[in-house]
Design an enzyme around this catalytic site. Sequence first.
Site, short mmCIF file in Angstrom:
data_model
loop_
_atom_site.label_atom_id
_atom_site.label_comp_id
_atom_site.label_asym_id
_atom_site.label_seq_id
_atom_site.Cartn_x
_atom_site.Cartn_y
_atom_site.Cartn_z
CE1 TYR A 227 -68.13 -32.85 -33.25
CE2 TYR A 227 -67.09 -34.86 -34.03
CZ TYR A 227 -68.14 -34.23 -33.41
OH TYR A 227 -69.20 -34.97 -32.95
CG HIS B 120 -74.38 -40.37 -38.43
ND1 HIS B 120 -74.30 -40.95 -37.18
CD2 HIS B 120 -73.16 -39.84 -38.65
CE1 HIS B 120 -73.10 -40.78 -36.68
NE2 HIS B 120 -72.38 -40.11 -37.54
CB THR C 44 -70.39 -38.95 -30.07
OG1 THR C 44 -71.38 -38.00 -30.51
CG2 THR C 44 -70.50 -40.23 -30.87
#
Length: 784
Positions: free
Chosen positions: A587, A471, A600
């Site tokens: 979230y 990630h 993001t």
Amino acid sequence: MAEAHQAVGFQFTVRPDGVDFKLSQEVIKNIYLSGVTAWKKRAIQFKNGVLAGVYPASPSSWLIVVIAMMSSLYIRIDPSLGMIDAIKDNLPQRSESSPTVQLVLSAILFATGLWLFLIYLLRYTLKVLLSYHGWIFESHGKMSTSTKVWLSLVKMFSGRRPLLYSFQASLPRLPVPSVDDTIHRYLESVRPLLDNDQYNQMEILANDFRDFKAAQLQRYLILKSWWATNYVSDWWEEYIYLRGRSPIMVNSNFYIMDLLYMTPTHRQAARAGNVVHAMLQYRRKLERGEHAPLRALGTVPMCSTQMERMFNTTRIPGIETDIVQHLTDRKHLVVYHKGRFFQVWLYTGGRHLLPSELETQFQRILNDTSEPQPGELKLAALTAGNRVPWARARIKYFSQGVNKVSLDAIESAAFFLTLDDEPQGYDPAKTNSLDSYAKSLLHGKCYNRWFDKSFTLISYPNGKIGINAEHSWADAPIVGHMWEYVLATDCFHLGYTEEGHCKGDVNKGLPLPTRLQWQIPKECQEVIETSYLSAKQIADDVDFHGYLFTDFGKGLIKKCRTSPDAFIQLALQLAQFRDQGVFCLTYESSMTRMFRDGRTETVRSCTSEAVAFVRAMEDADRSYCRLALFRKAADKHQNMYRLAMTGSGIDRHLFCLYIVSKYLGVDSPFLKKVLSEPWKLSTSQTPQQQLNLVDINKFPKYVGAGGGFGPVADDGYGVSYIIVGENLITFHISCKFSCPNTDSYRFGQNIQKAMLDIQGLFKPENDEKVVERRKHIENGKKHI
């Protein structure tokens, strides 16, 4: 023996009269073709680099400016207002140069300077235009006159046929919100989660921070925003991802699934061959910058920076922090099968291996019956466990000799491929097939994925495939972009024979895949086993449920005149309350790629409006106001999402202020409190149809199942949802078995019921006007 013979580039024999050389013509031919391909690649990259560098102008526009300038001189008009003469006077005087030559040279230099100035002016104008975000706050389907004019100007200044990186220099920088706005939005977001005493205490902490400490931290942050291309992204990558010392398997990595209903071939080697070849095609276009940039509304460009590290990238473990190593032009991949690592070359004769040639290579690996070397079987478990033991083991046992050579082969590979030996995939006849498939992609056996690679391609014996992605280097939409291209190319361009093999001739003259060699001592094997046991404990604790919601989809939701994302988020809030009996900090990931190097931002979905709606849904006496509260909550959510996309979010700003405070040694109880709050419900929507390569209305079976991630909190849920076409929404739900209060299947049932209950509000008998009319009628009956 033919392969071994061809692998020899040259042979020599020592004779009494000298040395006799014998060169292999095949190898010399391959070397020549490789060189030609390499130079051709450099030429194309240089050309595309120039095109992107001068965009939105073009190289030919330079010639137009020069010709225009020379023509003006011919008719004795000086548009430079004397600057050409000034340049001429300052040029070095050479006896052999005539005044005419010096005048022409001066005109060319002035024209070049003017051309570069015009490019900068065009870029700056486009950057100013792209800094306007009023369009995103307008109601769907309604566009103001000012926005239409703005859109026309953006199209006019955007040029024609942009390349992938053409807009990078024109993208605006992520703005730093004001401290007052961020604190106001933060307090508003936590109000429904705190009682009066807790809220008052938090308000005191926030006001104290704003009045006494925020100004100094904000100044440094603004300074960074002027200097760096993005004030968030580098710190986000370093402190959120690379400095984490816990395992990245489950906790950080995510997965993406294959096509939901279709399997183009059931031959494992053939499917892997086509998919790898499609990935190589994608990589070639990526390296050349030939992919079209993604654009909102078909006009507003998105940042493409994250795509640069998709291939040839590995996360390297460190004692205190990891690093992301990105290489260029890697020509091999590493394949794992039944505990063995193989190196497979992806090029021959200066070209990519064809799908049929890749199938041959992968089938050779599948047919190989050799045993793993000592310590080789679970070696990849090092990448699944804690980072510090892996970093120390890498330094101690893999820094020299054959271990270093083999590890370098893995870390420098284009990507990593696992040929699994257990079939997976969605099977409607099996209730938990999606669950098993997801867990296989997310963690597998904890030792059959190299979790540090940018992504691991996983191929199953029944022809299904999938991806496990690291990630830190990029977010899910970036990998999803590549995956859409690969699946479309695999199914609609490459195809298979009737027997399920890759199309094309079989080339048996390729050199065999090479086994990587290891010399792993007992001490290192103990470290591997410790990492494996640690990772297995994490994997066994993952409770996963995959759910296909087919009752309705985006089509029906849009008919209700509401945002599909807001609809689903409110359904998740209702499901969370029914499941846990309380509201929690939620979230939702939102992208900020309209800005340079954007990644993001967080949307805090549990708003006061959402809480009011959920309470009304659970109160039988308040059915009359549910629809009105839903619309109010949905509008609030959409506004929060739009603020996050346009750089006015909450969490990234507070995160960066916290990082600055740590650098300066400023203690802030408020920032500590904010950064320690747990996200018990973590959600994300994975976009579909980014490329629109497949018409899913014409080919409804060729839809992807999306992907998911592990639970973020020990006592919470992770929910990934994918809006597929008009009539399908897939949910990927994760939590932990060790938490007695969570259950992924139960939460999935709660989501289904919540979706149906909210949709029921839009039936004619539940419309606000109808309810109001019914109340008047009932009141009239009472009076009678």
